[in-house]
Design a protein around this motif. Structure first.
Motif, short mmCIF file in Angstrom:
data_model
loop_
_atom_site.label_atom_id
_atom_site.label_comp_id
_atom_site.label_asym_id
_atom_site.label_seq_id
_atom_site.Cartn_x
_atom_site.Cartn_y
_atom_site.Cartn_z
N LEU A 50 -8.17 2.89 7.37
CA LEU A 50 -7.89 2.32 8.69
C LEU A 50 -8.54 3.10 9.82
O LEU A 50 -8.63 2.59 10.94
CB LEU A 50 -6.37 2.26 8.91
N ASP A 83 -6.02 0.81 2.21
CA ASP A 83 -7.19 0.59 3.06
C ASP A 83 -7.51 1.83 3.89
O ASP A 83 -6.62 2.63 4.22
CB ASP A 83 -6.96 -0.59 4.00
N ASN A 116 -7.13 6.26 -0.12
CA ASN A 116 -7.93 5.20 -0.73
C ASN A 116 -8.38 5.61 -2.12
O ASN A 116 -8.38 4.79 -3.06
CB ASN A 116 -9.12 4.89 0.17
N GLN A 123 0.83 -1.20 0.00
CA GLN A 123 0.00 0.00 0.00
C GLN A 123 0.87 1.26 0.00
O GLN A 123 0.58 2.23 -0.70
CB GLN A 123 -0.91 -0.01 1.23
N GLU A 135 -16.11 3.94 -1.17
CA GLU A 135 -16.63 2.65 -1.57
C GLU A 135 -16.78 2.57 -3.07
O GLU A 135 -16.64 1.49 -3.68
CB GLU A 135 -17.97 2.42 -0.89
N THR A 166 -6.50 0.63 -3.42
CA THR A 166 -5.40 -0.23 -2.98
C THR A 166 -5.08 0.01 -1.50
O THR A 166 -4.83 -0.92 -0.75
CB THR A 166 -4.14 0.04 -3.83
N ASN A 214 -7.06 9.21 5.13
CA ASN A 214 -7.35 7.83 4.72
C ASN A 214 -8.25 7.80 3.49
O ASN A 214 -8.04 7.01 2.56
CB ASN A 214 -7.99 7.08 5.88
#
Length: 581
Positions: free
Chosen positions: A522, A520, A512, A433, A559, A518, A508
């Motif tokens: 977190l 995550d 993402n 990542q 998402e 790729t 984050n």
């Protein structure tokens, strides 16, 4: 010009310029000699003498009395000499005759040259007087009036001389205007071609010492001494004080009745905070005093590296560190020790980790483990690396048990290495990542996109906050993504916990999104309390109001993120991570 009574003029200049009378007379004599040589030539034997009774400079030309003149400049005939002095006899032949010259015959040009020499000598004498006056005043305080500003320097009028406060010696954010009265510390007095240069400072630590000497009689009398001082000019200063008289409280003496003495110093420093610390021969106690007002739970001393680990309660950690680390930084400078501040929770975690490692070693009781921990052993590896003689001299240990303990420590270390490998396997995914995110950042930089531009893409970040984050190494969102210690953002950058959670979550989402899923996510979505704290921070920060963080919308965007068009070869990236490790 040269026939006026000079006595009054010399006396007046001596009083006004504070120049020695002998220097003034010497300047006048030199000026008259120069004027005479302009008229008679450089080969003439001349002498100028100040006649105090007549109040004038008398110039004499000396010639040798001879019967036959061969050099008109240096010789005079017997007949002409008798005309100057009728009392001469033939016994005077071969001797020098002093002939007084009429200074009115020197001419206008010679008089102007004499005038220039007088002015030059007077200026030189004045410069020397000023230098002699101030050369012994290094390390003292002087008071003057701000006259002007030159190339960033403040020029201060001290009365008979001018001094300069350089740009580096000025206090930041201190508003100084022409005509203001300023007190400054004399750093140096330099003798240069233009005259003495007096260098002043408003930032020097000794300026605080001298101000306390003026305000506190006990210090000037030597009853109370200042053992050390550390200063960040304009914001905060710490001084360590000690009393030679057990009946005199050094801190109370410096504070004064109702704080009058220390307030006088603070006022002169225009609001700079001052911490007065009691000095102690006990190094640990002295460091604890220097960290006040924070409370210290325990101290671990490393005399070899002159370092102390200070343990404080969790709620005192921010207070001990201070605003942007200022409190601990000044305390370290004051005491001369390297200071590492840890919370009780962090120390407990370190102790638990060390205990887990040491308890696996066979042949060690709880008392042995306590002893090892107190002597700085934190893992089985520390025991393996320890010198056998030193190890055997520890309380409760001997040479006979050293080999078995080290052998057991080897086995424990091997087990810990196996666990570390398992952790490394788990981290490979994180490495993959990281490489994906690093590749995106590099490509964005090649396209001319700056770190600040990417940081401003986060909801809740404006230009003011981006600059503050950059001061502490958080240049882009990727720096926030990989920051695991929230305490650093709270105590150094001075964010509140809600703002930290908001920024970490936004970083984050950004990571993402730009890596096509790729990387995550977190962090948890900030709750209403977090967002309320973040809004309060934004209000206190000022500047352009950051946009409201829409946690739910960003989560849905994350998402819906699609993988990038160019897939990354996972095996190749993992191999790179292992090679770097």
């Amino acid at each position: 010009m040269f026939n006026l009574n000079l006595s009054q003029v010399i006396d007046q200049v001596e009083k006004e310029k504070n120049i020695d009378k002998a220097q003034l007379i010497e300047a006048l004599e030199a000026a008259m000699l120069s004027a005479a040589r302009k008229k008679l030539g450089p080969g003439a034997d001349l002498e100028a003498i100040y006649n105090a009774e007549a109040g004038e400079i008398e110039v004499y030309e000396f010639r040798q009395i001879v019967r036959e003149v061969t050099n008109n400049t240096l010789q005079v005939s017997w007949e002409e000499a008798v005309n100057y002095d009728p009392d001469l006899t033939e016994d005077a032949i071969g001797e020098d005759l002093g002939i007084r010259l009429d200074t009115r015959e020197f001419g206008r040009i010679a008089a102007q040259n004499a005038k220039q020499i007088i002015f030059q000598r007077v200026r030189e004498a004045e410069r020397n007087t000023i230098y002699e006056e101030y050369k012994d005043r290094k390390g003292e305080l002087v008071t003057g009036i701000v006259r002007r500003f030159e190339r960033g320097n403040i020029i201060v009028d001290l009365g008979r001389a001018e001094a300069a406060i350089g740009h580096r010696e000025q206090v930041k954010r201190e508003n100084v205007r022409s005509g203001d009265r300023v007190v400054a510390y004399v750093v140096d007095v330099q003798e240069i071609a233009r005259g003495p240069q007096i260098v002043l400072s408003r930032t020097h630590p000794n300026m605080v010492v001298k101000l306390f000497e003026q305000e506190v009689p006990e210090i000037s009398e030597g009853v109370v001494t200042i053992e050390g001082v550390s200063r960040e000019a304009g914001t905060r200063t710490k001084i360590a004080v000690h009393s030679r008289d057990p009946d005199v409280d050094p801190v109370g003496a410096c504070v004064g009745m109702k704080g009058a003495r220390v307030q006088a110093v603070v006022q002169e420093l225009r609001g700079e905070k001052i911490d007065i610390v009691p000095f102690s021969q006990d190094e640990a106690r002295f460091v604890c005093n220097a960290l006040a007002p924070a409370e210290v739970t325990s101290v671990i001393i490393d005399e070899t590296n002159r370092k102390m680990q200070i343990v404080v309660p969790d709620d005192q950690l921010s207070l001990a560190i201070g605003r942007r680390g200022q409190n601990v930084r000044l305390a370290a400078e004051l005491t001369g020790w390297k200071i590492d501040i840890s919370s009780e929770t962090k120390i407990a975690e370190e102790k638990e980790s060390a205990w887990d490692s040491l308890t696996q070693i066979e042949g060690l009781s709880d008392i042995h483990i306590h002893t090892l921990y107190n002597y700085g052993f934190r893992s089985a590896e520390d025991i393996i690396l320890a010198d056998e003689e030193f190890f055997a001299q520890l309380p409760g240990f001997n040479l006979e048990m050293v080999p078995s303990v080290k052998e057991s420590a080897q086995k424990v270390m091997a087990l810990e290495a196996e666990k570390a490998k398992e952790v490394l396997v788990e981290l490979r995914g994180v490495g993959h990542q990281w490489l994906s995110l690093s590749r995106y950042v590099d490509e964005a930089a090649e396209k001319g996109e700056s770190d600040e531009t990417r940081m401003l893409q986060l909801d809740g970040v404006n230009e003011t906050l981006a600059k503050r984050l950059a001061e502490f190494g958080y240049f882009g969102p990727d720096d926030l993504y990989f920051e695991n210690e929230d305490e650093r953002l709270v105590h150094l950058v001075e964010l509140n916990p809600g703002k930290v959670q908001q920024l970490k979550y936004q970083a984050n989402l950004w990571a993402n999104k730009v890596t096509g899923g790729t990387v995550d996510i977190l962090e948890e979505v900030p709750n209403d309390a977090d967002l309320a704290e973040a809004a309060l921070f934004d209000q206190e920060l000022g500047g352009d109001a950051p946009e409201e963080a829409a946690a739910s919308d960003d989560a849905s965007d994350a998402e819906a993120a699609t993988p990038p068009a160019e897939q990354i070869d996972a095996s190749e990236e993992v191999a790179t991570v292992e090679a770097e490790a």
